[in-house]
Design a protein around this motif. Structure first.
Motif, mmCIF file in Angstrom:
data_model
loop_
_atom_site.group_PDB
_atom_site.id
_atom_site.type_symbol
_atom_site.label_atom_id
_atom_site.label_comp_id
_atom_site.label_asym_id
_atom_site.label_seq_id
_atom_site.Cartn_x
_atom_site.Cartn_y
_atom_site.Cartn_z
ATOM 1 N N MET A 124 0.821 -1.205 0.000
ATOM 2 C CA MET A 124 0.000 0.000 0.000
ATOM 3 C C MET A 124 0.856 1.256 0.000
ATOM 4 S SD MET A 124 -2.971 1.290 2.657
ATOM 5 C CE MET A 124 -4.198 0.119 2.065
ATOM 6 N N ALA A 125 1.907 1.272 0.814
ATOM 7 C CA ALA A 125 2.775 2.453 0.884
ATOM 8 C C ALA A 125 3.408 2.759 -0.468
ATOM 9 C CB ALA A 125 3.849 2.242 1.946
ATOM 10 N N SER A 126 3.888 1.725 -1.151
ATOM 11 C CA SER A 126 4.542 1.940 -2.446
ATOM 12 C C SER A 126 3.542 2.383 -3.508
ATOM 13 C CB SER A 126 5.257 0.665 -2.900
ATOM 14 O OG SER A 126 4.341 -0.383 -3.159
ATOM 15 N N GLN A 127 2.286 1.945 -3.393
ATOM 16 C CA GLN A 127 1.276 2.304 -4.381
ATOM 17 C C GLN A 127 0.717 3.701 -4.164
ATOM 18 O OE1 GLN A 127 0.191 0.589 -7.139
ATOM 19 N NE2 GLN A 127 1.880 -0.807 -6.700
ATOM 20 N N LEU A 128 0.658 4.159 -2.921
ATOM 21 C CA LEU A 128 -0.009 5.433 -2.626
ATOM 22 C C LEU A 128 0.931 6.634 -2.525
ATOM 23 C CD1 LEU A 128 -2.669 4.423 0.086
ATOM 24 C CD2 LEU A 128 -3.010 4.782 -2.372
ATOM 25 N N LEU A 129 2.220 6.391 -2.353
ATOM 26 C CA LEU A 129 3.125 7.497 -2.044
ATOM 27 C C LEU A 129 3.073 8.616 -3.082
ATOM 28 C CD1 LEU A 129 5.293 8.837 -0.357
ATOM 29 C CD2 LEU A 129 7.006 7.474 -1.558
ATOM 30 N N LEU A 130 3.229 8.299 -4.355
ATOM 31 C CA LEU A 130 3.257 9.353 -5.372
ATOM 32 C C LEU A 130 1.928 10.087 -5.455
ATOM 33 C CD1 LEU A 130 5.279 7.868 -8.373
ATOM 34 C CD2 LEU A 130 5.968 9.659 -6.793
ATOM 35 N N PHE A 196 -3.689 2.824 5.893
ATOM 36 C CA PHE A 196 -3.428 1.419 6.184
ATOM 37 C C PHE A 196 -3.999 1.013 7.537
ATOM 38 C CE2 PHE A 196 -0.994 -2.138 7.862
ATOM 39 C CZ PHE A 196 -1.267 -3.067 6.860
ATOM 40 N N THR A 197 -3.949 1.903 8.503
ATOM 41 C CA THR A 197 -4.509 1.595 9.818
ATOM 42 C C THR A 197 -5.989 1.250 9.703
ATOM 43 O OG1 THR A 197 -2.920 2.993 10.994
ATOM 44 C CG2 THR A 197 -5.009 2.547 12.106
ATOM 45 N N LYS A 198 -6.707 2.018 8.914
ATOM 46 C CA LYS A 198 -8.135 1.745 8.720
ATOM 47 C C LYS A 198 -8.328 0.401 8.019
ATOM 48 C CE LYS A 198 -12.356 3.762 6.815
ATOM 49 N NZ LYS A 198 -12.955 4.952 6.131
ATOM 50 N N GLU A 199 -7.533 0.150 6.991
ATOM 51 C CA GLU A 199 -7.623 -1.105 6.255
ATOM 52 C C GLU A 199 -7.267 -2.294 7.149
ATOM 53 O OE1 GLU A 199 -7.861 -3.324 2.422
ATOM 54 O OE2 GLU A 199 -8.586 -1.382 3.134
ATOM 55 N N LYS A 204 -8.256 -7.077 9.812
ATOM 56 C CA LYS A 204 -7.509 -7.786 10.858
ATOM 57 C C LYS A 204 -6.113 -8.170 10.375
ATOM 58 C CE LYS A 204 -11.316 -7.680 13.240
ATOM 59 N NZ LYS A 204 -11.502 -6.634 14.287
ATOM 60 N N LEU A 205 -5.404 -7.169 9.809
ATOM 61 C CA LEU A 205 -4.057 -7.404 9.290
ATOM 62 C C LEU A 205 -3.019 -7.129 10.373
ATOM 63 C CD1 LEU A 205 -4.426 -5.620 5.826
ATOM 64 C CD2 LEU A 205 -4.584 -8.077 6.285
ATOM 65 N N ASP A 206 -1.981 -7.931 10.409
ATOM 66 C CA ASP A 206 -0.907 -7.759 11.383
ATOM 67 C C ASP A 206 0.337 -7.122 10.781
ATOM 68 O OD1 ASP A 206 -2.374 -9.020 13.448
ATOM 69 O OD2 ASP A 206 -1.767 -11.003 12.696
ATOM 70 N N SER A 207 0.341 -6.884 9.485
ATOM 71 C CA SER A 207 1.582 -6.480 8.814
ATOM 72 C C SER A 207 1.980 -5.041 9.125
ATOM 73 C CB SER A 207 1.452 -6.668 7.304
ATOM 74 O OG SER A 207 0.456 -5.825 6.771
ATOM 75 N N GLY A 208 3.236 -4.791 8.883
ATOM 76 C CA GLY A 208 3.793 -3.456 9.028
ATOM 77 C C GLY A 208 4.898 -3.276 8.008
ATOM 78 N N SER A 209 5.469 -2.079 7.976
ATOM 79 C CA SER A 209 6.524 -1.805 6.996
ATOM 80 C C SER A 209 7.398 -0.661 7.458
ATOM 81 C CB SER A 209 5.899 -1.454 5.637
ATOM 82 O OG SER A 209 6.907 -1.149 4.682
ATOM 83 N N THR A 210 8.659 -0.742 7.087
ATOM 84 C CA THR A 210 9.534 0.419 7.203
ATOM 85 C C THR A 210 9.232 1.346 6.022
ATOM 86 O OG1 THR A 210 11.342 -0.375 5.792
ATOM 87 C CG2 THR A 210 11.313 -1.127 8.083
ATOM 88 N N ALA A 211 9.802 2.530 6.047
ATOM 89 C CA ALA A 211 9.722 3.445 4.906
ATOM 90 C C ALA A 211 10.928 4.364 4.954
ATOM 91 C CB ALA A 211 8.430 4.265 4.951
#
Length: 428
Positions: A124-130, A196-199, A204-211
């Motif tokens: 999601m982060a890579s898709q939404l950043l731009l 992403f928090t809302k999603e 019920k996702l547990d994932s996270g990411s650096t940026a």
């Protein structure tokens, strides 16, 4: 003055004419600004009242491979959770400092997102950043400079931007455009995490990411980082004979430790160290957000969390190896935050040769200086690089990720390498 020129990375669909673009945007700007005020980029993209800002209309964007080297490999992990982004030709219209006439500023962006416990956050982060970055730039500029809207905007909206539109009508601060770019990036990161928090709450996702995100504009560089992905500069420097001797000793020790060290690299340095040596020196631009860092552990403990080692790695509550991330909702109440640490704008200089943005998998087995040494070998392969592997001919990013893989890295790996000297258009 309305600044609604198209942003190359913007999700705005290509209009039939510039006049049509201006009329369409003007018709919905007032409504969308109000929506933007209360909900940021996610609200604007969701709103049926802002049809020009539609993620389904996203344009694809890629930079020439010669200007932006990218590579990602799954490595020895079961899944690939790393994502990356590189866009070096974003032309953004800013008002001129004297006349107010719009002038395109060329902006480059390079980013790596290292996902964990799933790829949803990094994807999601890579898709939404731009998209989010473009939207924030647009609304910050539109609200600041639009004479038509100046009298209609409530003061609270201008306070939101921390900008005084009247003050900027006649004169501009020297680094106004850089301030806007920085603010737009920080807001984009905040909105990505909120989206992403809302999603994640719903699914019920547990994932996270650096940026780790680098911006280049007007001959300057800014880096914002969350987690432990890195950004670094490889800069050309002359070493005195004494410094070159110390380098030679270190390379000798490395050769003893690693049987696969390039013999030609060692031999050539041995021959040349007596008169000094040219090489790349690494400058790390980020600080890892690991839970055992003094300021990070204080925040975690203050929130009721704890830090303990598992498999030799400090972890929040014995699980999470970073103390800042996008997502990771389970750990938010224990001091894990999504606020980036920012290296503010600094000028690039003539000897800055490469910008590297990468996930931490590369540095499981390499030091930051090793990455720059490898790039130096490739640059000078007629002499030093006789032992450079064939994968280094694919791209500089492939060279780094595969070098780390061959040395035994167990993690996913992703890297963006930007040759700064071949991207001179960024200079003012």
């Amino acid at each position: 003055m309305r600044l609604c020129s198209t942003l190359i990375s913007s999700p705005l669909p290509a209009p039939k004419s510039r006049e049509e673009d201006i009329n369409n945007v003007a018709a919905e700007s007032s409504t969308c600004l109000s929506i933007y005020k209360y909900g940021g980029a996610p609200a604007v993209f969701r709103s049926p009242n802002c049809p020009l800002w539609n993620l389904q209309n996203r344009r694809s964007f890629s930079s020439p491979a010669s200007r932006c080297h990218t590579a990602a490999i799954q490595g020895r992990r079961k899944y690939q959770e790393d994502r990356l982004l590189c866009a070096l030709d974003l032309r953004i219209p800013f008002p001129g400092k004297k006349t107010g006439t719009p002038k395109d500023v060329l902006v480059g962006i390079a980013a790596v997102f290292d996902g964990h416990s799933g790829s949803e956050a990094s994807e999601m982060a890579s898709q939404l950043l731009l998209d989010y970055f473009a939207l924030h730039i647009y609304f910050l500029l539109d609200a600041t400079f639009s004479k038509e809207l100046t009298g209609k905007l409530p003061n609270s909206l201008m306070h939101l931007y921390d900008l005084d539109s009247q003050r900027f009508q006649d004169s501009l601060p020297l680094n106004f455009h850089l301030d806007i770019l920085k603010e737009a990036l920080l807001r984009a990161i905040y909105d990505i995490d909120a989206t992403f928090t809302k999603e994640a709450s719903t699914r019920k996702l547990d994932s996270g990411s650096t940026a780790t995100i680098a911006l280049i504009a007007d001959g300057q560089l800014l880096v914002a980082s969350i987690g432990d992905s890195k950004a670094l500069l490889c800069s050309e420097r002359y070493e005195t004979p004494e410094e070159a001797k110390a380098t030679l000793i270190e390379l000798y020790r490395e050769r003893k430790r690693n049987q696969d060290s390039s013999p030609s690299r060692f031999s050539d340095l041995k021959l040349e160290h007596r008169t000094g040596l040219m090489r790349f020196i690494a400058k790390e631009l980020t600080k890892d957000h690991h839970p055992d860092r003094e300021d990070e552990i204080l925040r975690v403990k203050a929130a009721g969390g704890y830090v303990t080692k598992w498999a030799g790695v400090p972890r929040v509550n014995g699980q999470l190896a970073v103390s800042r991330s996008i997502g990771d909702l389970t750990y938010r109440s224990y001091g894990v935050i999504s606020a980036p640490e920012v290296m503010d704008w600094q000028p690039l200089v003539a000897n800055d040769s490469y910008l590297v943005v990468s996930s931490d998998g590369i540095f499981e087995k390499l030091e930051v200086q090793d990455a720059c040494d490898r790039l130096w070998e490739v640059k000078n392969q007629t002499s030093f690089g006789a032992g450079v592997p064939s994968y280094c001919s694919i791209s500089l990013a492939d060279c780094l990720v595969n070098t780390a893989f061959e040395k035994g890295s167990m993690d996913n790996m992703a890297a963006v390498v930007v040759p700064l000297k071949s991207n001179l258009d960024w200079e003012s």
